[in-house]
Scaffold this active site. Structure first.
Site, short mmCIF file in Angstrom:
data_model
loop_
_atom_site.label_atom_id
_atom_site.label_comp_id
_atom_site.label_asym_id
_atom_site.label_seq_id
_atom_site.Cartn_x
_atom_site.Cartn_y
_atom_site.Cartn_z
N ASP A 425 0.86 -1.17 0.00
CA ASP A 425 0.00 0.00 0.00
C ASP A 425 0.90 1.23 0.00
O ASP A 425 2.11 1.13 -0.21
CB ASP A 425 -0.93 -0.05 1.22
CG ASP A 425 -2.27 0.62 0.96
OD1 ASP A 425 -2.26 1.78 0.53
OD2 ASP A 425 -3.32 -0.01 1.21
N ASP A 541 -5.87 3.33 -7.10
CA ASP A 541 -6.81 3.51 -5.99
C ASP A 541 -7.24 4.97 -5.92
O ASP A 541 -6.70 5.84 -6.60
CB ASP A 541 -6.10 3.08 -4.70
CG ASP A 541 -7.07 2.93 -3.54
OD1 ASP A 541 -8.29 2.92 -3.76
OD2 ASP A 541 -6.57 2.82 -2.39
N GLU A 544 -12.15 7.51 -7.67
CA GLU A 544 -13.57 7.80 -7.95
C GLU A 544 -13.79 9.17 -8.62
O GLU A 544 -14.81 9.27 -9.33
CB GLU A 544 -14.38 7.73 -6.62
CG GLU A 544 -14.53 6.34 -6.08
CD GLU A 544 -13.22 5.77 -5.52
OE1 GLU A 544 -13.01 4.57 -5.67
OE2 GLU A 544 -12.41 6.54 -4.97
N ARG A 624 -10.08 0.45 -8.12
CA ARG A 624 -11.23 0.51 -7.23
C ARG A 624 -12.46 1.05 -7.96
O ARG A 624 -13.54 0.49 -7.91
CB ARG A 624 -10.93 1.35 -5.99
CG ARG A 624 -11.99 1.19 -4.92
CD ARG A 624 -11.58 1.79 -3.59
NE ARG A 624 -11.53 3.25 -3.63
CZ ARG A 624 -11.21 3.99 -2.57
NH1 ARG A 624 -10.88 3.41 -1.42
NH2 ARG A 624 -11.18 5.31 -2.66
N ASP A 640 -13.18 -1.25 0.52
CA ASP A 640 -12.87 -1.33 1.95
C ASP A 640 -13.97 -2.03 2.73
O ASP A 640 -14.64 -1.44 3.60
CB ASP A 640 -12.64 0.08 2.50
CG ASP A 640 -11.47 0.77 1.84
OD1 ASP A 640 -10.69 0.09 1.15
OD2 ASP A 640 -11.33 2.00 2.00
N HIS A 698 -6.00 -8.60 2.45
CA HIS A 698 -5.58 -7.19 2.58
C HIS A 698 -6.38 -6.53 3.70
O HIS A 698 -7.59 -6.78 3.81
CB HIS A 698 -5.83 -6.46 1.26
CG HIS A 698 -5.55 -4.99 1.30
ND1 HIS A 698 -6.43 -4.05 0.84
CD2 HIS A 698 -4.47 -4.29 1.75
CE1 HIS A 698 -5.92 -2.83 0.98
NE2 HIS A 698 -4.74 -2.97 1.53
#
Length: 971
Positions: A425, A541, A544, A624, A640, A698
């Protein structure tokens, strides 16, 4: 005086008499009034009773003319909806509409009778009458459209077969203002099973999504097609009706439903559907089969941990329906603006969006698999993953140093857990900045990546969407170069780069991936990082795009894009919540229009960069945020999720629906990302996660460690067992991915895809299939060591015992010890398998086997696709083998589906056949072969074959009974 005195008593008596008469009249009038009032109440209640007992028959929906039946004890009165308008008195235009058929005319909060009547709609806030209607909740719209409500009428319509062209002319004005005065309506025949209907502004260009990009950009004009659908319109009403030609099933009817609106920032269309069996409309945390009792699904990509009734990371305005006949169809509403999709129990659907146009595709199947393949023709087929990506992946937000990473990596290998790819990450970055790594905490990261490669393993780093916007000039090329090339999303007011905040220390800016220069910019940044350490894929990631501010630090300005008259039901009620202001500017338009496509535009640029860095290798990208057509460029994980039993359970419908959207490489964070996983939960989740198409453990930095070794011996034992099975089955899984890439098929699929005529499968989402052969039946409840599974009619084999059962299409109880996930194999299957290693690199060097399970007719079939596992053009260059295996007439044959070449020998060492009778002799390519046979399980094993799968072969057998019969005949 005397006379007067004499007459006064009589007058008084008369007055008293008259008063008495008047009193009697008062009582009489009161009695009459009460009687009349009682009659009125009885009549009203009788009318209400009639309304409550309106029966909306689904089989009537399937007729060409939509009909309603009013059924009372006295008589049956049947009439069409159009006749209702003319025959029923005006007052019944509203009162006569059944609750389930009330389409919301006032979707904003604060409706009142005054505001409702202002929209020329019906007002009925009294829902106490609905208590007698079973399973209908009390959130039916108070304000709803009457029959005949319309803002447009058709003009200049021409129709040739299923091809329609014409206009809708405005005749009224909606509450939302700026209604289009003229709407062009046209349909296009894509092929015999795909119909496109487009409604747009013929006078001014409006926004349409730039993706998906069709490989064939030519218009859809194909005449003389024997279509599986028919398209009808009623010249007197806006809307259209699509129905299946073979049986006249109406699959979408917007003619009889009011509420068609085409305003600048409010577009709405509603339709009646043929059944409640509806799936899709993602990304949401919901059951596989959607609830049609007044459910709303909001599509607006958001950094939102998966919870119910919330808009999540992706937007996929596509649904699939299983009709009562067992046939299937699908609908794509190709619009990327923020939208609500409402399902109601008529059954009906409403698409309500705040921009763009109406661009609707219909896919006629007739099987659900056909629908998904047809959908892939429009949005693109999924990317072919590299073979190594099918292995097990491990990550954590919170490996604060390289030493922490290596500690977990080492103990996972030492425990004998099959393991392919280590991830990091943002811990590895310098100051959380993209395209950097920490020279202190991750100083030896390049050496570690080289070590991984030497062991046949792989490495993937995180790359966030945002770029630090506050580094010293000349110290951070990703920002400096972006400013120089002017490729960042701009503030809608100042024209300067839009500034927000994510993980970077001070501020964040975002690349505008719609800018033609952005792809090469991104390639240079990723290439520079790759020169430091040779990562194998990319994890993109926060795309959005996510933002820690609601717009900018001080919010967004007052403008019609950030504050439209209607706001879809987004979490927290503000479009700019945790993202950019809607008036931010991209090269191709405003963020208001492009928001839902941002993650896919990021994936396209990342795919381009990886392809240029390694032109001969397939890119592997996990993203994502997703949008329609995303799977053509990248894959997905479900974000998540929480470490809870509910999230474990809900991960199954999440991965199944992503397969519908042509994103087959998908998985949830095993054991959960948010919160502390218990040993019991992580144990069962590792078992299920071993059968996600994308398998990765994860979790977050504020939780306990949850890699299998950290969770203890039970989790290690379960992980080894489940992942070993996964690696054993990888050739079968790889073949499924090939078929997805080549034909648009699903990899993980629900039971109803294979058992379309079994309605009992339509709602099952606690078990699923790999392809059509392997059924995965996870334990989803704490403390359980048994699981109930539905087995469709046919022969099924227990993966562990090899015993079979002829299922009758009902529930069965299966043993599920703590270290075991139940698995069943469908009779009639041939699975290509391979001796597992601890990495895919070592597995690929091992010999193959074929696992065959006979059906009740002693038949089976399967296939194997095999190439080098990483070249981007293996299939195009013909460097593969693609073999079909078939068992019939007591013979297993191998033949090529399509001829290719492959340089390496592919050794088939073993053949297993389950469910076979007592075998007396086996012959391979006309030579008798040694074999083993287990009478207890009817199991035949032939090994030591040393067959090269590049060559075809024949394996046949005879039974003990047939040999005795032959000898008897000879005597």
């Amino acid at each position: 005086m005397e006379v007067k005195e004499k007459q006064q008593p009589e007058t008084e008596n008369l007055n008293r008499y008259l008063k008495d008469i008047l009193k009697m009249h008062h009582f009489l009038r009161l009695a009459i009034f009460l009687i009349l009032l009682g009659l009125i109440i009885v009549l009203i209640s009788q009318c209400q009773w009639i309304e409550i007992n309106i029966i909306y028959k689904e089989d009537i929906v399937n007729q060409e003319n939509l009909k309603y039946e009013l059924i009372t004890e006295e008589d049956n009165v049947e009439f069409t909806a159009s006749e209702t308008i003319s025959k029923v008195p005006e007052i019944f235009q509203c009162d006569n509409i059944p609750p389930s058929l009330r389409f919301d005319c006032h979707p904003e909060d604060g409706s009142s009778e005054l505001s409702c009547k202002h929209r020329n709609c019906c007002w009925n806030p009294r829902n106490e009458e609905l208590h007698s209607i079973k399973d209908v909740p009390l959130n039916i719209p108070y304000c709803y459209y009457p029959r005949g409500w319309s803002l447009y009428k058709y003009e200049n319509i021409s129709k040739e077969g299923n091809d329609i062209s014409g206009f809708l002319k405005q005749i009224g004005e909606s509450f939302y203002k700026d209604d289009l005065p003229l709407v062009k309506v046209e349909s296009s025949t894509v092929d015999d099973s795909i119909l496109r209907i487009k409604l747009y502004d013929p006078l001014n260009k409006r926004y349409e999504p730039p993706w998906p990009i069709r490989e064939d950009p030519q218009p859809f004009i194909r005449k003389n097609v024997d279509a599986k659908y028919k398209l009808d319109i009623d010249d007197t009403k806006p809307g259209f009706k699509v129905y299946r030609a073979s049986d006249n099933t109406t699959i979408f009817d917007s003619v009889e439903i009011g509420g068609f609106i085409f305003a600048d920032q409010f577009l709405q269309i509603s339709a009646l559907l043929p059944t409640h069996n509806i799936y899709g409309i993602g990304e949401h945390k919901a059951s596989l089969k959607l609830n049609t009792n007044w459910q709303i699904f909001t599509l607006f990509n958001k950094d939102q941990p998966p919870i119910e009734n919330a808009n999540l990371y992706g937007a996929h305005p596509f649904y699939l329906i299983m009709e009562d006949s067992g046939k299937s169809h699908g609908v794509l509403f190709l619009n990327s603006n923020a939208m609500d999709v409402i399902l109601q129990p008529s059954p009906g659907i409403t698409f309500r969006t705040i921009g763009g146009i109406f661009d609707i595709y219909f896919f006629l199947g007739p099987t659900p698999a056909d629908v998904i393949k047809q959908y892939s023709e429009i949005v693109g087929k999924p990317i072919m993953p590299p073979y190594w990506s099918l292995g097990f992946h491990l990550c954590r937000f919170g490996y604060r140093t390289l030493e922490d990473t290596k500690k977990v990596w080492n103990r996972t290998i030492a425990a004998g857990i099959p393991f392919d790819t280590q991830w990091n990450d943002l811990d590895y970055m310098d100051k959380n900045n993209d395209f950097t790594y920490s020279s202190k905490k991750f100083k030896y990261l390049p050496e570690f990546v080289n070590e991984l490669h030497s062991r046949g393993m792989h490495y993937i780093p995180l790359i966030d969407a945002g770029i630090s916007g506050s580094e010293t000039k000349g110290s951070y090329p990703p920002y400096d170069d972006g400013i120089k090339e002017d490729i960042f999303v701009k503030d809608g007011t100042t024209g300067k780069p839009f500034i927000g905040k994510v993980w970077n220390s001070v501020s964040t800016v975002w690349p505008d991936f719609t800018n033609p220069k952005a792809k090469d910019y991104y390639f240079r940044m990723m290439d520079t990082l790759h020169k430091h350490f040779a990562y194998d894929g990319a994890w993109i990631d926060m795309n959005e795009p996510s933002n820690f501010y609601n717009g900018q630090k001080d919010g967004c300005s007052q403008n019609k894009l950030d504050h439209p008259k209607y706001v879809p039901k987004v979490v927290e009620g503000l479009l700019a919540t945790k993202t950019l202001c809607m008036n931010a500017k991209h090269y191709l338009g405003v963020h208001y229009d492009l928001h839902n496509t941002y993650g896919t535009s990021h994936a396209i640029a990342t795919n381009y960069a990886l392809t240029k860095i390694n032109p001969k290798k397939r890119p592997f990208i996990i993203s994502r945020s997703t949008w329609v057509g995303h799977g053509h460029y990248a894959s997905h994980w479900t974000g998540d999720v929480y470490s809870s039993w509910d999230d474990l359970k809900m991960s199954i419908p999440a991965i199944l629906t992503m397969n519908f959207y042509q994103i087959p490489m998908v998985g949830a964070d095993i054991c959960g990302f948010n919160g502390n996983a218990s040993v019991a939960l992580c144990n069962r989740w590792m078992q299920l996660g071993a059968f996600y198409p994308f398998s990765r453990n994860h979790n977050s930095d504020d939780t306990i460690e949850q890699d299998p070794v950290a969770m203890g011996d039970l989790v290690v034992k379960s992980s080894v067992r489940a992942l070993t099975i996964r690696y054993w089955l990888l050739p079968y899984l790889y073949t499924l991915f090939f078929r997805a890439h080549q034909f648009g098929e699903t990899v993980a699929r629900p039971l109803f895809f294979e058992y379309t005529n079994d309605p009992a499968t339509y709602g099952i989402d606690t078990q699923f299939l790999w392809g059509n052969s392997l059924m995965i039946i996870p334990v989803l409840d704490e403390g359980k060591t048994e699981v109930t599974a539905y087995l469709p009619r046919g022969l099924w084999y227990d993966f562990y015992t090899k015993k079979n059962v002829f299922a009758l299409g009902k529930n069965y109880t299966l043993n599920a010890p703590l270290d075991t996930i139940p698995l069943m194999i469908c009779g009639g299957s041939i699975l290509a398998i391979q001796k597992p290693g601890n990495t895919t690199t070592s597995s690929r060097k091992n010999n193959f086997a074929l696992l065959s399970t006979l059906d009740d007719r002693k038949r089976a079939k399967g296939e194997l696709y095999w190439d080098d596992g990483e070249s981007s053009d293996s299939f195009e260059k013909g460097q593969f083998i693609w073999s079909l295996f078939l068992i019939e007439n007591d013979t297993l044959s191998s033949s090529k589906v399509k001829k290719g070449t492959f340089d390496e020998r592919i050794i088939l060492d073993e053949i297993q056949i389950w469910g076979i009778a007592d075998v007396s002799q086996v012959v391979l390519n006309n030579r008798q072969q040694r074999f083993e046979y287990d009478y207890a399980t009817d199991y035949l094993k032939v090994n030591g074959l040393e067959l090269d799968l590049r060559e075809d072969f024949l394996l046949s057998w005879t039974y003990v009974d047939s040999e005795l019969e032959d000898n008897s005949d000879k005597k």
